[in-house]
Design an enzyme around this catalytic site. Structure first.
Site, short mmCIF file in Angstrom:
data_model
loop_
_atom_site.label_atom_id
_atom_site.label_comp_id
_atom_site.label_asym_id
_atom_site.label_seq_id
_atom_site.Cartn_x
_atom_site.Cartn_y
_atom_site.Cartn_z
N ARG A 165 11.82 -6.78 -21.98
CA ARG A 165 11.56 -8.10 -21.42
C ARG A 165 10.79 -8.91 -22.46
O ARG A 165 10.12 -8.35 -23.34
CB ARG A 165 10.71 -8.00 -20.15
CG ARG A 165 11.34 -7.16 -19.02
CD ARG A 165 10.37 -7.06 -17.86
NE ARG A 165 10.93 -6.33 -16.72
CZ ARG A 165 10.76 -5.01 -16.52
NH1 ARG A 165 10.04 -4.31 -17.37
NH2 ARG A 165 11.29 -4.44 -15.46
N LYS A 189 6.25 -4.26 -16.06
CA LYS A 189 5.68 -4.93 -14.90
C LYS A 189 4.63 -4.04 -14.25
O LYS A 189 4.81 -2.84 -14.11
CB LYS A 189 6.78 -5.25 -13.88
CG LYS A 189 7.73 -6.35 -14.34
CD LYS A 189 8.72 -6.71 -13.25
CE LYS A 189 9.58 -7.89 -13.66
NZ LYS A 189 10.53 -8.27 -12.61
N HIS A 258 16.14 -12.69 -22.32
CA HIS A 258 16.56 -11.74 -21.29
C HIS A 258 18.04 -11.37 -21.42
O HIS A 258 18.46 -10.32 -20.93
CB HIS A 258 16.28 -12.33 -19.90
CG HIS A 258 15.83 -11.30 -18.91
ND1 HIS A 258 14.57 -10.75 -18.90
CD2 HIS A 258 16.49 -10.70 -17.89
CE1 HIS A 258 14.47 -9.87 -17.91
NE2 HIS A 258 15.62 -9.83 -17.29
N ARG A 261 18.42 -8.14 -23.03
CA ARG A 261 18.20 -7.01 -22.11
C ARG A 261 19.46 -6.71 -21.31
O ARG A 261 19.85 -5.55 -21.15
CB ARG A 261 17.03 -7.36 -21.19
CG ARG A 261 16.60 -6.28 -20.21
CD ARG A 261 15.29 -6.71 -19.57
NE ARG A 261 14.96 -5.98 -18.36
CZ ARG A 261 14.30 -4.81 -18.35
NH1 ARG A 261 13.96 -4.23 -19.48
NH2 ARG A 261 13.98 -4.22 -17.20
N HIS A 284 13.26 0.04 -14.52
CA HIS A 284 13.51 -0.43 -13.16
C HIS A 284 12.96 0.58 -12.16
O HIS A 284 13.25 1.78 -12.25
CB HIS A 284 15.01 -0.59 -12.91
CG HIS A 284 15.60 -1.82 -13.52
ND1 HIS A 284 16.96 -1.97 -13.75
CD2 HIS A 284 15.01 -2.97 -13.95
CE1 HIS A 284 17.17 -3.15 -14.30
NE2 HIS A 284 16.02 -3.77 -14.43
N TYR A 293 24.72 -4.04 -13.55
CA TYR A 293 25.44 -3.95 -14.82
C TYR A 293 26.77 -3.21 -14.68
O TYR A 293 27.66 -3.40 -15.50
CB TYR A 293 24.55 -3.27 -15.87
CG TYR A 293 23.28 -4.05 -16.10
CD1 TYR A 293 23.32 -5.31 -16.69
CD2 TYR A 293 22.04 -3.56 -15.70
CE1 TYR A 293 22.16 -6.06 -16.87
CE2 TYR A 293 20.88 -4.30 -15.88
CZ TYR A 293 20.95 -5.54 -16.47
OH TYR A 293 19.81 -6.29 -16.64
#
Length: 314
Positions: A165, A189, A258, A261, A284, A293
């Site tokens: 990110r 995150k 992004h 990514r 994730h 994806y």
């Protein structure tokens, strides 16, 4: 949920200009920061969403303590009238659900007005992805004969090599890279740590940058990637850098950090990588965020079929 937020728009300011002016809202944000450990970017988004709702109440001289489900319905109508997308509205409602749940736990509310608040239905859009040829063109755009060009090439290589990110890239320190194992320590995150392998080409650029090019910036901060003044690069500066090299590569559609990514994940899956492995590499928490994806793969296969099959009429 897949990370589709502001992918093709420049980052907003790093921090919200005005935090909510209400003790319950302030206490809730403090709870998210201290006990939930949310990242600064996520906390800023929640603060802005709650501030917007408080502004809605203030223009109607309506106290937060008197909010009902009908008040929330009127807010949704007002927001929809302004043309806010379903995804953005869903994020705002998520912030309000959290706020009122917290207020109930703290005995500020006896009943939760957002208890039956449902998210709007919206179609999940597929992320923008660069082809391998386009990615090569972007990576080759910087002039690596000077410090800025070598820095840019190293950043682009890492974005694509590790699926980082933007906030993760600008938050890196030189010590996050283990040259012996070619592994990068990344804080995602909520400050969650993960280890991401760096392929040989990107590791070579990163090692050279750390050893020979980064000192030329006269570092004033421990950040890995520095601006001309020797201070850490911002997300806005990274976004502008990506835009410049994408334009130089002759790519005209909107591309952001992004997108690298998204391309990282899609190209791995196209090469036969396991979905669970890609989930871990991306950091994730939920594999459903990674499954988007697989839809990108399917859509690209369908496009190829329509284009080349003699009976497709494409």
């Amino acid at each position: 949920m897949a990370e589709q937020h502001l992918n093709n728009t420049p980052p907003a300011t790093e921090k919200c200009d005005e935090l909510p002016v209400h003790p319950v809202a302030d206490a809730y944000l403090q709870h998210l920061l201290v006990e939930k450990g949310l990242s600064e970017n996520t906390l800023t988004a929640y603060a802005n969403d709650i501030s917007d709702f408080l502004s809605f109440l203030a223009t109607r001289s309506f106290p937060l303590e008197d909010v009902t489900d009908q008040t929330l319905f009127l807010y949704i109508v007002d927001v929809r009238r302004m043309g806010l997308s379903g995804r953005s509205l869903a994020r705002r409602l998520s912030a309000l659900r959290g706020l009122f749940s917290f207020a109930c736990r703290e005995k500020v509310f006896s009943a939760n007005p957002a208890e039956f608040l449902e998210n709007p239905k919206f179609t999940r859009s597929l992320p923008e992805v660069l082809t391998k040829e386009e990615m090569t063109a972007v990576l080759n755009s910087p002039d690596i004969s000077d410090r800025l060009g070598f820095r840019d090439r190293t950043m682009l290589e890492l974005l694509y090599a590790c699926g980082l990110r933007a906030s993760e890239l600008v938050g890196l320190h030189a010590l996050n890279f283990d040259r012996g194992t070619n592994v990068l320590r990344v804080f995602g995150k909520g400050a969650k740590e993960r280890l991401v392998p760096v392929h040989a080409e990107a590791a070579r650029f990163l090692s050279d940058y750390i050893a020979h090019w980064r000192p030329l910036f006269s570092p004033k901060e421990p950040a890995l990637f520095l601006n001309r003044s020797g201070k850490g690069l911002s997300r806005v500066a990274l976004w502008k850098t990506v835009q410049r090299h994408v334009h130089n590569a002759g790519i005209l559609r909107p591309i952001s950090p992004h997108t690298f990514r998204h391309s990282f994940a899609t190209h791995l899956l196209e090469g036969g990588a396991d979905l669970r492995a890609v989930q871990l590499l991306l950091g994730h928490a939920d594999i459903s965020a990674t499954e988007i994806y697989t839809h990108v793969q399917a859509e690209r296969l369908a496009q190829t079929h329509r284009k080349y099959h003699p009976r497709s009429g494409g």
